[in-house]
Every structure is written in structure tokens, then in C-alpha cells.
Design an enzyme around this catalytic site. Structure first.
Site, PDB file in Angstrom:
ATOM      1  N   CYS A 116       0.720  -1.254   0.052  1.00 44.93           N
ATOM      2  CA  CYS A 116       0.038   0.071  -0.084  1.00 44.93           C
ATOM      3  C   CYS A 116       0.934   1.374  -0.150  1.00 44.93           C
ATOM      4  O   CYS A 116       0.144   2.427  -0.320  1.00 44.93           O
ATOM      5  CB  CYS A 116      -0.895   0.079   1.414  1.00 44.93           C
ATOM      6  SG  CYS A 116      -1.922  -1.494   1.281  1.00 44.93           S
ATOM      7  N   HIS A 240      -2.774   6.881   3.241  1.00 44.95           N
ATOM      8  CA  HIS A 240      -3.325   5.717   2.644  1.00 44.95           C
ATOM      9  C   HIS A 240      -4.721   5.399   3.612  1.00 44.95           C
ATOM     10  O   HIS A 240      -5.020   5.586   4.470  1.00 44.95           O
ATOM     11  CB  HIS A 240      -2.299   4.592   2.961  1.00 44.95           C
ATOM     12  CG  HIS A 240      -2.779   3.184   2.970  1.00 44.95           C
ATOM     13  ND1 HIS A 240      -3.314   3.094   1.550  1.00 44.95           N
ATOM     14  CD2 HIS A 240      -2.817   2.066   3.523  1.00 44.95           C
ATOM     15  CE1 HIS A 240      -3.852   1.562   1.624  1.00 44.95           C
ATOM     16  NE2 HIS A 240      -3.521   1.154   2.833  1.00 44.95           N
ATOM     17  N   ASN A 270     -10.286  -0.076   1.219  1.00 42.83           N
ATOM     18  CA  ASN A 270      -8.629   0.028   0.774  1.00 42.83           C
ATOM     19  C   ASN A 270      -8.139  -0.560  -0.660  1.00 42.83           C
ATOM     20  O   ASN A 270      -8.332  -1.636  -0.759  1.00 42.83           O
ATOM     21  CB  ASN A 270      -8.187  -0.750   1.951  1.00 42.83           C
ATOM     22  CG  ASN A 270      -6.572  -0.846   1.939  1.00 42.83           C
ATOM     23  OD1 ASN A 270      -6.096  -0.389   0.937  1.00 42.83           O
ATOM     24  ND2 ASN A 270      -5.975  -1.483   2.940  1.00 42.83           N
TER      25      ASN A 270
HETATM   26  O1  UT7 Z   1      -3.432  -1.571   3.933  1.00 44.36           O
HETATM   27  C1  UT7 Z   1      -2.985  -2.031   5.150  1.00 44.36           C
HETATM   28  C2  UT7 Z   1      -4.116  -3.011   5.414  1.00 44.36           C
HETATM   29  N1  UT7 Z   1      -4.710  -2.998   6.604  1.00 44.36           N
HETATM   30  C3  UT7 Z   1      -5.136  -2.176   7.655  1.00 44.36           C
HETATM   31  O2  UT7 Z   1      -4.768  -1.239   7.971  1.00 44.36           O
HETATM   32  C4  UT7 Z   1      -5.791  -2.690   8.829  1.00 44.36           C
HETATM   33  C5  UT7 Z   1      -5.712  -2.380  10.244  1.00 44.36           C
HETATM   34  N2  UT7 Z   1      -6.281  -2.915  11.184  1.00 44.36           N
HETATM   35  C6  UT7 Z   1      -7.687  -2.442  11.116  1.00 44.36           C
HETATM   36  O3  UT7 Z   1      -8.190  -1.546  10.451  1.00 44.36           O
HETATM   37  C7  UT7 Z   1      -8.605  -2.962  12.302  1.00 44.36           C
HETATM   38  O4  UT7 Z   1      -7.861  -3.756  13.245  1.00 44.36           O
HETATM   39  C8  UT7 Z   1      -9.863  -3.865  11.939  1.00 44.36           C
HETATM   40  C9  UT7 Z   1     -10.785  -3.119  11.156  1.00 44.36           C
HETATM   41  C10 UT7 Z   1      -9.393  -4.905  10.986  1.00 44.36           C
HETATM   42  C11 UT7 Z   1     -10.525  -4.426  12.926  1.00 44.36           C
HETATM   43  O5  UT7 Z   1     -10.939  -3.517  14.029  1.00 44.36           O
HETATM   44  P1  UT7 Z   1     -10.790  -3.733  15.369  1.00 44.36           P
HETATM   45  O6  UT7 Z   1     -11.256  -2.330  16.148  1.00 44.36           O
HETATM   46  O7  UT7 Z   1      -9.125  -3.736  15.642  1.00 44.36           O
HETATM   47  O8  UT7 Z   1     -11.514  -5.046  15.871  1.00 44.36           O
HETATM   48  P2  UT7 Z   1     -10.846  -6.085  16.564  1.00 44.36           P
HETATM   49  O9  UT7 Z   1     -10.178  -7.017  15.659  1.00 44.36           O
HETATM   50  O10 UT7 Z   1     -10.309  -5.822  17.768  1.00 44.36           O
HETATM   51  O11 UT7 Z   1     -12.134  -7.013  16.874  1.00 44.36           O
HETATM   52  C12 UT7 Z   1     -13.276  -6.385  17.680  1.00 44.36           C
HETATM   53  C13 UT7 Z   1     -14.579  -7.291  17.486  1.00 44.36           C
HETATM   54  C14 UT7 Z   1     -13.944  -9.037  18.017  1.00 44.36           C
HETATM   55  O12 UT7 Z   1     -15.208  -9.483  18.406  1.00 44.36           O
HETATM   56  P3  UT7 Z   1     -15.062  -9.681  20.002  1.00 44.36           P
HETATM   57  O13 UT7 Z   1     -13.643 -10.474  20.399  1.00 44.36           O
HETATM   58  O14 UT7 Z   1     -14.769  -8.498  20.777  1.00 44.36           O
HETATM   59  O15 UT7 Z   1     -16.268 -10.498  20.582  1.00 44.36           O
HETATM   60  C15 UT7 Z   1     -13.906  -9.509  16.427  1.00 44.36           C
HETATM   61  O16 UT7 Z   1     -14.402 -10.872  16.267  1.00 44.36           O
HETATM   62  O17 UT7 Z   1     -15.043  -7.370  16.350  1.00 44.36           O
HETATM   63  C16 UT7 Z   1     -15.197  -8.476  15.785  1.00 44.36           C
HETATM   64  N3  UT7 Z   1     -15.033  -8.408  14.287  1.00 44.36           N
HETATM   65  C17 UT7 Z   1     -16.169  -8.206  13.476  1.00 44.36           C
HETATM   66  N4  UT7 Z   1     -17.487  -7.873  13.747  1.00 44.36           N
HETATM   67  C18 UT7 Z   1     -18.267  -7.650  12.750  1.00 44.36           C
HETATM   68  C19 UT7 Z   1     -13.903  -8.271  13.717  1.00 44.36           C
HETATM   69  N5  UT7 Z   1     -14.209  -8.204  12.071  1.00 44.36           N
HETATM   70  C20 UT7 Z   1     -15.617  -7.854  12.258  1.00 44.36           C
HETATM   71  C21 UT7 Z   1     -16.448  -7.832  11.154  1.00 44.36           C
HETATM   72  N6  UT7 Z   1     -17.776  -7.600  11.524  1.00 44.36           N
HETATM   73  N7  UT7 Z   1     -16.276  -7.500   9.866  1.00 44.36           N
END
Ligand code: UT7
Length: 316
Positions: A116, A240, A270
Site C-alpha cells: 500500500c 493511505h 482499501n
Molecule cells: O493497507 C493496510 C492494511 N490493513 C489495515 O490497515 C488494517 C488495520 N486494522 C484494522 O483496520 C482493524 O484492526 C480492523 C478493522 C481489521 C478490526 O478492527 P478492530 O477495532 O481492531 O477490531 P478487533 O479485531 O479488535 O475486533 C473487535 C470485535 C471482535 O469480536 P469480540 O472478540 O470482541 O467478540 C471481532 O471478532 O469485532 C469482531 N469483528 C467483527 N465484527 C463484525 C472483527 N471483524 C468484524 C466484522 N464484523 N467484519
């Protein structure tokens, strides 16, 4: 040490173009097949919809053609094509070969892959070619991440999409618009975000998020230092577009208000190499950048890589 451009021959943008596939997938569409919701995706990422479809070559040819049209130049006057992509259409040859032929160019063509961060890498490499004597470079950032996304994995499927942005830089007699730049990479973090050849993306989202903020800020600070500017002299930040919360956290640390950022991720998701040119040229097309403005481009991505550049808009 910050790297200060030393070449007497600089460059500036003379044309640009963007391209997004027609097919749109909304958050509600995704929630029909995944355990997710529009509310979760908006709140956690800022994304509302994304475009999906096409190939890396087809999107690049469309954005490249628009850039050539806007510049009003003969394609045969382009000296090199640098295509940033992490989703080439084939392993061999480089996708830039297909794009070069599709646009009717007769010049050197090669791909750059810094995930990216790639468009900023490619843009700076283009300036390097100008410093070495070339006059006119077509720089394109395109990715078709939908082709390497596991659409049954809610951790990644809600984020990634397809798009392309292209720019032509032309040699000028003065220092040009690139005031400062920075490249970074830390290969020890490669397992945080990867796809095997023929496979789909795997991501440690939380850890990528944490690292992303830090490396974006570090890189931006190096470019600012190289350009001799402070963050309050920046008129527009083009980050980005991976997650709105990452952008907010990075801008807070850089002490730049969100009103000075170019954000399109709500409509595009993204698109990796394409996010920065899509957001930059959307801002330019909407009159958000005027001559003499200082524009900070800053990207991060798999690798983990980071790259940034400070551009003085229209400066020769
Ligand atoms: O180009 C570079 C590429 N990538 C990035 O920059 C991504 C960087 N990371 C992120 O943007 C974020 O970490 C994510 C958007 C991927 C995830 O957001 P988060 O606020 O870090 O969520 P999390 O991983 O802490 O998950 C929180 C909760 C979890 O459930 P529990 O364990 O609290 O019950 C996940 O299982 O949200 C759940 N979860 C979802 N729920 C609904 C994870 N993905 C989803 C989803 N829909 N798509």
C-alpha cells in the site's frame, strides 16, 4: 537522516486520471453473506461501500489514458511507465508490459511492489528517472485486492477493494514540486499481512493498526524535516486509506486537523496502491488544492512498508 532532493532537474504533475470498477458492494451486501453489519464496518473502519472488478491492467489502462488526455500529450513522448501494484495480473511478465502496450507507449516499463506504500515509492522513483535525464514519466498505482481476498473472512473482506490512479510527471527547469520524501520497510513484520502466491490475504488486524499509526507518523515526520516544513504548514494530507481511525490517530499525533485530510475510503475501501492517487486527484478535481499548497502524501502497508512525500502543488 532525512533525504533532501538534490537534483537540479525536478518535475511536476501535468495530468492525472483515476478509475474504479462499475460494480459496487455495500456493507449491507456483505452482511448478507458474512457475520457483520453496516454499523460495525462504518464505526470500525469508516468504509461504506467499495468497487470491485476488472484486472490490474484494465484499470491501469483506463486511469493512464485519462492522465494522458488531461496532459494533452502524445503517448510516444512518455519515457517510462512505473506501475505500482501488489496484485499483478500474471507472475510474468510485469503488468506494466500489458499496460504499456494497451496505452500505445514505446518506453521502458516496470512494476514496483511496496504494497500500500507503493504509489509513493513509484512516484519518487519516477522523479529519480527525471533526475537521471528522462523527461516524462507515467506513474500508476493500481490494485485488484478483491482477487486475493477471502470473501468468507470478515476480518479482511470488509476492507479490501479495487481501483487505480495515474499521474504524468514532466521535467521542469527548476527544483520541481517534490520537496522531501521518505521510504521505510521492516521485513521482520512480513507475517502481519501477507498472501502466498495464488492464496488470499491474511492479516493480524490489531497489530497492523498499532504499527501503522507509528510508521505513518515516523515517515511523515522525516519527509517534513527533509522539506524544511512543519506539520502546521501542510495544507492537505493524503493518507493511505485503510481505516479512518488509523488516519485520525496519525493526524492527531502529527497535530494536523482532520479538516485538512483527503478522505475517500467511505466510497472505495482499501485499494492499496490506488488509495493515495485516488484521494489526491479527487481532492484536486474538487478544487481542494491550489497552486503553492503543501501536500503531504503518506502511506503504509504490508512488508511492513511506509513511504511519504511532500509536494508543493504546481511548483516548477
Ligand atoms: O493497507 C493496510 C492494511 N490493513 C489495515 O490497515 C488494517 C488495520 N486494522 C484494522 O483496520 C482493524 O484492526 C480492523 C478493522 C481489521 C478490526 O478492527 P478492530 O477495532 O481492531 O477490531 P478487533 O479485531 O479488535 O475486533 C473487535 C470485535 C471482535 O469480536 P469480540 O472478540 O470482541 O467478540 C471481532 O471478532 O469485532 C469482531 N469483528 C467483527 N465484527 C463484525 C472483527 N471483524 C468484524 C466484522 N464484523 N467484519
Amino acid at each position: 537522516m532525512p533525504i533532501v532532493p538534490t537534483s537540479a532537474i525536478g518535475a511536476k504533475f501535468i495530468g492525472w486520471g483515476t478509475s474504479l470498477p462499475e460494480k459496487i458492494i455495500t456493507n449491507d451486501d456483505l452482511s448478507k453473506t458474512l457475520d457483520t453489519s453496516d454499523e460495525w464496518i462504518r464505526e470500525r473502519t469508516g468504509i461504506e461501500r467499495r468497487h470491485v472488478g476488472g484486472t490490474t491492467a484494465s484499470l491501469s489502462i483506463e486511469s493512464g489514458r485519462k492522465a494522458i488526455q488531461m496532459a494533452g500529450i502524445d503517448p510516444l513522448t512518455i519515457d517510462a511507465l512505473v506501475l505500482s501494484t501488489t496484485t499483478p495480473d500474471r507472475t510474468v511478465p510485469a503488468t506494466s508490459a500489458t499496460v504499456q502496450h494497451g496505452l500505445g507507449l514505446r518506453c521502458g516499463a516496470f512494476d514496483v511492489n511496496a504494497a500500500c506504500s507503493g504509489f509513493v515509492y513509484a512516484l519518487v522513483v519516477g522523479h529519480g528517472l527525471v533526475a537521471m535525464g528522462m523527461r516524462r514519466i507515467l506513474v500508476i498505482g493500481t490494485d485488484t485486492l478483491s482477487r486475493i481476498t477471502d470473501w468468507s473472512d470478515r476480518n479482511t473482506a470488509v476492507l479490501f477493494a479495487d481501483g487505480s490512479g495515474a499521474a504524468i510527471i514532466d521535467a521542469v527547469s527548476g527544483p520541481g514540486h517534490l520537496l522531501g520524501w521518505d521510504f521505510d520497510a521492516d521485513g521482520s513484520l512480513e507475517d502481519l499481512l501477507y498472501a502466498e502466491i495464488g492464496g488470499t490475504l491474511h492479516m493480524e488486524g490489531k497489530e497492523v493498526f498499532r504499527r501503522a499509526v507509528r510508521i505513518m507518523v515516523d515517515s511523515a515526520e522525516k519527509s517534513l524535516k527533509a522539506s524544511g516544513l512543519t506539520s502546521n504548514e501542510i495544507d492537505l494530507v493524503v493518507p493511505h486509506q485503510a481505516n479512518l481511525r488509523i488516519i485520525e490517530a496519525a493526524c492527531k499525533r502529527l497535530d494536523i486537523p482532520m479538516s485538512k485530510t483527503a478522505i475517500i475510503l467511505q466510497d472505495t475501501g482499501n485499494t492499496s496502491s490506488a488509495t493515495i492517487p485516488l484521494a489526491l486527484f479527487d481532492a484536486a478535481d474538487h478544487g481542494r488544492i491550489k497552486s503553492g499548497d503543501n501536500v503531504l502524501l503518506v502511506g503504509f502497508g504490508a512488508g511492513m512498508t511506509a513511504a511519504s512525500a511532500v509536494i508543493k502543488w504546481n511548483q516548477s
